[in-house]
Design a protein around this motif. Structure first.
Motif, PDB file in Angstrom:
ATOM      1  N   CYS A   1       0.615  -1.172  -0.128  1.00 14.27           N
ATOM      2  CA  CYS A   1      -0.095  -0.084   0.562  1.00 14.27           C
ATOM      3  C   CYS A   1       0.829   1.069  -0.011  1.00 14.27           C
ATOM      4  O   CYS A   1       2.014   1.535   0.276  1.00 14.27           O
ATOM      5  N   HIS A   2       0.218   2.351  -0.064  1.00 11.44           N
ATOM      6  CA  HIS A   2       1.084   3.134   0.308  1.00 11.44           C
ATOM      7  C   HIS A   2       0.430   4.769   1.246  1.00 11.44           C
ATOM      8  O   HIS A   2      -0.574   4.186   1.528  1.00 11.44           O
ATOM      9  N   ILE A   3       0.920   4.821   1.909  1.00  3.09           N
ATOM     10  CA  ILE A   3       0.907   5.366   3.086  1.00  3.09           C
ATOM     11  C   ILE A   3       1.782   6.654   3.160  1.00  3.09           C
ATOM     12  O   ILE A   3       3.401   6.581   2.789  1.00  3.09           O
ATOM     13  N   ASN A   4       1.248   7.756   2.978  1.00  2.00           N
ATOM     14  CA  ASN A   4       2.480   9.413   2.080  1.00  2.00           C
ATOM     15  C   ASN A   4       3.160   9.009   1.394  1.00  2.00           C
ATOM     16  O   ASN A   4       4.678   9.772   1.303  1.00  2.00           O
ATOM     17  N   ASN A   5       2.527   8.217  -0.134  1.00  2.00           N
ATOM     18  CA  ASN A   5       3.223   8.271  -1.169  1.00  2.00           C
ATOM     19  C   ASN A   5       4.503   7.571  -0.744  1.00  2.00           C
ATOM     20  O   ASN A   5       4.913   7.183  -1.715  1.00  2.00           O
ATOM     21  N   LYS A   6       4.963   6.843   0.212  1.00  2.00           N
ATOM     22  CA  LYS A   6       6.291   5.601   0.443  1.00  2.00           C
ATOM     23  C   LYS A   6       5.115   4.207   0.132  1.00  2.00           C
ATOM     24  O   LYS A   6       3.569   3.764   0.653  1.00  2.00           O
ATOM     25  N   LEU A   7       6.037   2.904  -1.001  1.00  2.00           N
ATOM     26  CA  LEU A   7       5.025   1.975  -0.143  1.00  2.00           C
ATOM     27  C   LEU A   7       5.577   0.931   0.979  1.00  2.00           C
ATOM     28  O   LEU A   7       6.453   1.344   0.978  1.00  2.00           O
ATOM     29  N   CYS A   8       4.919   0.965   0.901  1.00  2.00           N
ATOM     30  CA  CYS A   8       4.487  -0.337   2.235  1.00  2.00           C
ATOM     31  C   CYS A   8       3.729  -1.301   2.190  1.00  2.00           C
ATOM     32  O   CYS A   8       3.258  -1.550   1.080  1.00  2.00           O
ATOM     33  N   SER A   9       4.604  -2.509   3.278  1.00  2.00           N
ATOM     34  CA  SER A   9       4.167  -3.688   2.886  1.00  2.00           C
ATOM     35  C   SER A   9       2.662  -3.331   4.211  1.00  2.00           C
ATOM     36  O   SER A   9       2.986  -3.283   4.829  1.00  2.00           O
TER      37      SER A   9
ATOM     38  N   LEU B   1       8.033   7.394   8.661  1.00  2.55           N
ATOM     39  CA  LEU B   1       6.803   8.587   7.984  1.00  2.55           C
ATOM     40  C   LEU B   1       6.283   9.672   8.603  1.00  2.55           C
ATOM     41  O   LEU B   1       6.109  10.234   8.417  1.00  2.55           O
ATOM     42  N   TYR B   2       7.071   9.515  10.217  1.00  3.48           N
ATOM     43  CA  TYR B   2       6.543  10.593  11.001  1.00  3.48           C
ATOM     44  C   TYR B   2       5.503  11.223  11.299  1.00  3.48           C
ATOM     45  O   TYR B   2       4.465  11.880  10.798  1.00  3.48           O
TER      46      TYR B   2
ATOM     47  N   ASN C   1      -3.585   6.530   6.806  1.00  2.62           N
ATOM     48  CA  ASN C   1      -3.837   7.036   5.428  1.00  2.62           C
ATOM     49  C   ASN C   1      -3.553   5.994   4.850  1.00  2.62           C
ATOM     50  O   ASN C   1      -2.327   5.906   4.108  1.00  2.62           O
ATOM     51  N   PHE C   2      -4.214   5.063   4.484  1.00  4.64           N
ATOM     52  CA  PHE C   2      -3.354   4.278   2.668  1.00  4.64           C
ATOM     53  C   PHE C   2      -4.175   4.517   1.279  1.00  4.64           C
ATOM     54  O   PHE C   2      -5.416   4.522   1.304  1.00  4.64           O
ATOM     55  N   ALA C   3      -3.748   3.785   0.841  1.00  4.74           N
ATOM     56  CA  ALA C   3      -4.100   4.091  -0.259  1.00  4.74           C
ATOM     57  C   ALA C   3      -4.066   2.172  -0.807  1.00  4.74           C
ATOM     58  O   ALA C   3      -2.859   2.025  -0.830  1.00  4.74           O
ATOM     59  N   ILE C   4      -4.663   1.296  -1.959  1.00  3.20           N
ATOM     60  CA  ILE C   4      -3.927   0.037  -2.735  1.00  3.20           C
ATOM     61  C   ILE C   4      -4.619   0.450  -3.883  1.00  3.20           C
ATOM     62  O   ILE C   4      -5.896   0.760  -3.944  1.00  3.20           O
ATOM     63  N   GLY C   5      -3.980   0.839  -4.527  1.00  5.29           N
ATOM     64  CA  GLY C   5      -4.210   1.161  -5.705  1.00  5.29           C
ATOM     65  C   GLY C   5      -4.984   2.465  -6.077  1.00  5.29           C
ATOM     66  O   GLY C   5      -4.429   2.931  -5.385  1.00  5.29           O
ATOM     67  N   LYS C   6      -6.633   2.138  -6.525  1.00  5.90           N
ATOM     68  CA  LYS C   6      -6.964   3.608  -6.509  1.00  5.90           C
ATOM     69  C   LYS C   6      -8.102   3.769  -4.881  1.00  5.90           C
ATOM     70  O   LYS C   6      -8.522   4.757  -4.476  1.00  5.90           O
ATOM     71  N   TYR C   7      -7.791   2.505  -4.432  1.00  9.57           N
ATOM     72  CA  TYR C   7      -8.800   2.334  -3.122  1.00  9.57           C
ATOM     73  C   TYR C   7      -8.187   3.077  -2.314  1.00  9.57           C
ATOM     74  O   TYR C   7      -6.361   2.375  -1.975  1.00  9.57           O
ATOM     75  N   LYS C   8      -8.803   4.457  -1.488  1.00  5.83           N
ATOM     76  CA  LYS C   8      -8.048   4.909  -0.170  1.00  5.83           C
ATOM     77  C   LYS C   8      -9.033   4.271   0.288  1.00  5.83           C
ATOM     78  O   LYS C   8      -9.846   4.644   0.846  1.00  5.83           O
ATOM     79  N   ASP C   9      -8.288   4.667   1.632  1.00  4.26           N
ATOM     80  CA  ASP C   9      -9.107   3.826   3.114  1.00  4.26           C
ATOM     81  C   ASP C   9      -8.291   5.063   4.826  1.00  4.26           C
ATOM     82  O   ASP C   9      -6.672   5.216   4.302  1.00  4.26           O
ATOM     83  N   GLU C  10      -9.053   4.747   5.994  1.00  4.65           N
ATOM     84  CA  GLU C  10      -7.643   5.295   6.910  1.00  4.65           C
ATOM     85  C   GLU C  10      -8.469   4.417   7.722  1.00  4.65           C
ATOM     86  O   GLU C  10     -10.058   3.688   7.901  1.00  4.65           O
TER      87      GLU C  10
ATOM     88  N   ILE D   1       3.025  -0.991  17.445  1.00  2.99           N
ATOM     89  CA  ILE D   1       3.919  -1.750  18.440  1.00  2.99           C
ATOM     90  C   ILE D   1       5.203  -1.981  17.703  1.00  2.99           C
ATOM     91  O   ILE D   1       5.459  -1.488  16.547  1.00  2.99           O
ATOM     92  N   PRO D   2       6.280  -3.118  17.948  1.00  8.13           N
ATOM     93  CA  PRO D   2       7.116  -3.076  17.016  1.00  8.13           C
ATOM     94  C   PRO D   2       7.446  -4.224  16.771  1.00  8.13           C
ATOM     95  O   PRO D   2       6.796  -5.788  17.592  1.00  8.13           O
ATOM     96  N   MET D   3       6.805  -4.307  15.451  1.00 10.96           N
ATOM     97  CA  MET D   3       6.910  -5.481  14.876  1.00 10.96           C
ATOM     98  C   MET D   3       7.851  -5.432  13.216  1.00 10.96           C
ATOM     99  O   MET D   3       7.987  -4.306  12.633  1.00 10.96           O
ATOM    100  N   GLU D   4       7.835  -6.936  13.009  1.00  9.48           N
ATOM    101  CA  GLU D   4       8.896  -6.815  12.000  1.00  9.48           C
ATOM    102  C   GLU D   4       7.988  -7.670  10.533  1.00  9.48           C
ATOM    103  O   GLU D   4       8.661  -7.142   9.474  1.00  9.48           O
ATOM    104  N   ALA D   5       7.109  -8.205  10.972  1.00  7.45           N
ATOM    105  CA  ALA D   5       6.689  -9.299  10.009  1.00  7.45           C
ATOM    106  C   ALA D   5       5.748  -8.083   8.600  1.00  7.45           C
ATOM    107  O   ALA D   5       5.613  -8.727   7.415  1.00  7.45           O
ATOM    108  N   THR D   6       5.870  -6.841   9.283  1.00  8.14           N
ATOM    109  CA  THR D   6       5.015  -6.159   7.959  1.00  8.14           C
ATOM    110  C   THR D   6       5.075  -4.494   8.504  1.00  8.14           C
ATOM    111  O   THR D   6       5.252  -4.265   9.556  1.00  8.14           O
ATOM    112  N   HIS D   7       4.511  -3.465   8.045  1.00  9.64           N
ATOM    113  CA  HIS D   7       4.779  -1.924   8.447  1.00  9.64           C
ATOM    114  C   HIS D   7       3.017  -2.811   8.822  1.00  9.64           C
ATOM    115  O   HIS D   7       3.018  -1.435  10.050  1.00  9.64           O
TER     116      HIS D   7
END
Length: 114
Positions: free
Chosen positions: A14-22, A42-43, A73-82, A88-94
């Motif tokens: 997904c995109h968060i603040n125009n950055k690619l995230c898992s 991403l501050y 606030n995230f976007a997956i393709g054209k879909y946007k949501d919040e 929490i500290p985690m390594e598996a995903t953002h």
């Protein structure tokens, strides 16, 4: 979402603040969480958790106190949501979204209007 898919996990980007995230959508989870790393990098502004709690299963260092939340606030393709996530500290995903995130969206919009 088709109810037959409620227990499945889906990994995507997904995109968060125009950055690619898992992002993982986990139909077996009932919690929405964001990793401290993505929040810091991403501050993203956090708020105090209304009901802090201790969490054991995600930490190899013992219990951790979950006392912050972040509105993502995230976007997956054209879909946007919040969605409101516990931090929490985690390594598996953002970001990890539990199965209820799409049903609780109305609550988040009322409690935390943008």
């Amino acid at each position: 979402m088709d109810d037959t898919q409620r227990e499945n996990s889906f990994h995507t980007c997904c995109h968060i603040n125009n950055k690619l995230c898992s992002l993982i959508i986990d139909g077996g989870s009932c919690t929405n969480v964001a990793g401290t790393r993505v929040v810091e990098k991403l501050y993203l502004s956090t708020i105090s958790h209304t009901k802090p709690y201790k969490l054991q299963w995600l930490s190899t260092e013992g219990e951790i106190m979950v006392d912050k939340q972040v509105l993502i606030n995230f976007a997956i393709g054209k879909y946007k949501d919040e969605v409101l996530c516990d931090v929490i500290p985690m390594e598996a995903t953002h970001v990890l979204l539990g199965r209820h995130w799409q049903y609780d969206r109305h609550f988040y919009m009322m409690a935390y209007p943008t």
